[in-house]
Write a protein that holds these residues in place. Sequence first.
Motif, mmCIF file in Angstrom:
data_model
loop_
_atom_site.group_PDB
_atom_site.id
_atom_site.type_symbol
_atom_site.label_atom_id
_atom_site.label_comp_id
_atom_site.label_asym_id
_atom_site.label_seq_id
_atom_site.Cartn_x
_atom_site.Cartn_y
_atom_site.Cartn_z
ATOM 1 N N ALA A 74 -25.284 -36.944 28.391
ATOM 2 C CA ALA A 74 -23.871 -37.143 28.067
ATOM 3 C C ALA A 74 -23.489 -36.192 26.933
ATOM 4 C CB ALA A 74 -23.630 -38.595 27.653
ATOM 5 N N PRO A 75 -22.228 -35.799 26.847
ATOM 6 C CA PRO A 75 -21.827 -34.826 25.830
ATOM 7 C C PRO A 75 -21.676 -35.399 24.434
ATOM 8 C CG PRO A 75 -19.929 -35.492 27.118
ATOM 9 C CD PRO A 75 -21.125 -36.133 27.775
ATOM 10 N N GLU A 76 -21.695 -36.728 24.288
ATOM 11 C CA GLU A 76 -21.380 -37.351 23.001
ATOM 12 C C GLU A 76 -22.213 -36.845 21.825
ATOM 13 O OE1 GLU A 76 -19.775 -40.531 25.823
ATOM 14 O OE2 GLU A 76 -21.196 -38.866 25.851
ATOM 15 N N GLY A 78 -24.590 -29.921 26.396
ATOM 16 C CA GLY A 78 -23.811 -28.861 25.773
ATOM 17 C C GLY A 78 -22.715 -28.338 26.680
ATOM 18 N N THR A 79 -23.040 -28.154 27.943
ATOM 19 C CA THR A 79 -22.049 -27.669 28.909
ATOM 20 C C THR A 79 -20.892 -28.649 29.041
ATOM 21 O OG1 THR A 79 -23.737 -26.448 30.138
ATOM 22 C CG2 THR A 79 -21.707 -26.973 31.300
ATOM 23 N N ARG A 132 -21.136 -23.072 24.186
ATOM 24 C CA ARG A 132 -22.099 -22.140 24.760
ATOM 25 C C ARG A 132 -23.496 -22.678 24.513
ATOM 26 N NH1 ARG A 132 -21.298 -15.904 23.861
ATOM 27 N NH2 ARG A 132 -22.544 -15.968 25.779
ATOM 28 N N CYS A 133 -24.372 -22.537 25.494
ATOM 29 C CA CYS A 133 -25.714 -23.107 25.403
ATOM 30 C C CYS A 133 -26.781 -22.020 25.410
ATOM 31 C CB CYS A 133 -25.975 -24.053 26.572
ATOM 32 S SG CYS A 133 -24.917 -25.517 26.569
ATOM 33 N N GLU A 164 -30.050 -22.911 35.354
ATOM 34 C CA GLU A 164 -29.336 -23.696 36.358
ATOM 35 C C GLU A 164 -28.551 -24.841 35.702
ATOM 36 O OE1 GLU A 164 -30.241 -26.365 40.371
ATOM 37 O OE2 GLU A 164 -31.821 -25.117 39.505
ATOM 38 N N ALA A 165 -29.090 -25.367 34.585
ATOM 39 C CA ALA A 165 -28.442 -26.486 33.896
ATOM 40 C C ALA A 165 -27.338 -26.026 32.957
ATOM 41 C CB ALA A 165 -29.476 -27.298 33.124
ATOM 42 N N GLY A 166 -27.176 -24.695 32.774
ATOM 43 C CA GLY A 166 -26.054 -24.214 31.986
ATOM 44 C C GLY A 166 -26.355 -23.277 30.840
ATOM 45 N N ALA A 167 -27.612 -22.855 30.668
ATOM 46 C CA ALA A 167 -27.936 -21.950 29.567
ATOM 47 C C ALA A 167 -27.298 -20.583 29.774
ATOM 48 C CB ALA A 167 -29.451 -21.794 29.435
ATOM 49 N N ASP A 168 -26.595 -20.097 28.744
ATOM 50 C CA ASP A 168 -26.017 -18.758 28.783
ATOM 51 C C ASP A 168 -27.064 -17.687 28.496
ATOM 52 O OD1 ASP A 168 -23.096 -19.289 29.150
ATOM 53 O OD2 ASP A 168 -23.378 -20.418 27.310
#
Length: 218
Positions: free
Chosen positions: A142-144, A173-174, A179-180, A195-199
């Motif tokens: 979760a983003p919290e 983070g996404t 930015r991750c 794949e999970a969002g790392a830049d």
Amino acid sequence: MQRAAVFDVDGTLVDTNHLHVTTWWEAFRQAGHRVPMHAVHRAVGLPSAALVGHLLGEDRDRDLEAGLSAAHKALYGQYFDRLPALPGAGDLLRRLAGEGWTVVLATSAGGAELGALRRAIGADEAIAATASADDVAAGKPAPEPVEHALELAGVPAERAVFVGDTVWDMRAGTRAGVRCVGVLCGGLPRADLEEAGADAVYADPADLLASLEGSPFA
């Protein structure tokens, strides 16, 4: 404008993931559950209750969760006096703080565990605040936790970078709109983090420190 550098801790700044794997595996074993270590490894980074649910399934006996968590905490606590920081961890935080970044930790650890992790990093002077799992209703993915870290820093998502080592970190983070950056020192493959969002993905804090000028922190 102020900028925030938000960091996961376990597996990102301190080399603890495999200690968590071993101690969770032993906690499950003591409770009569056979859980493969590779499955535990991929669940590390989730809050305790979520980790138990992820590994035992929805039909688990929920009355066992507190006991499993307590057993893991007791087993892991035996290592508090010798937790090893990952290469470059403290230097990276000090460098970012020196360049004007507000450094915030976002971790599920608290109390004595968080104290042990901070002692291992050895860069308290660079850490402005800590967002722990106790401060939010839901932990990663979760983003919290990341959103709370941004609140503590007083920085909007577009002015922040989040560094972590698990897919749960990258998803959190996404979802928080930051930015991750992924690091491989937690033991997960580069492809999983991307794949999970790392830049961007680096080997460890030392590699990120050496590559700052070409990183999302530039």
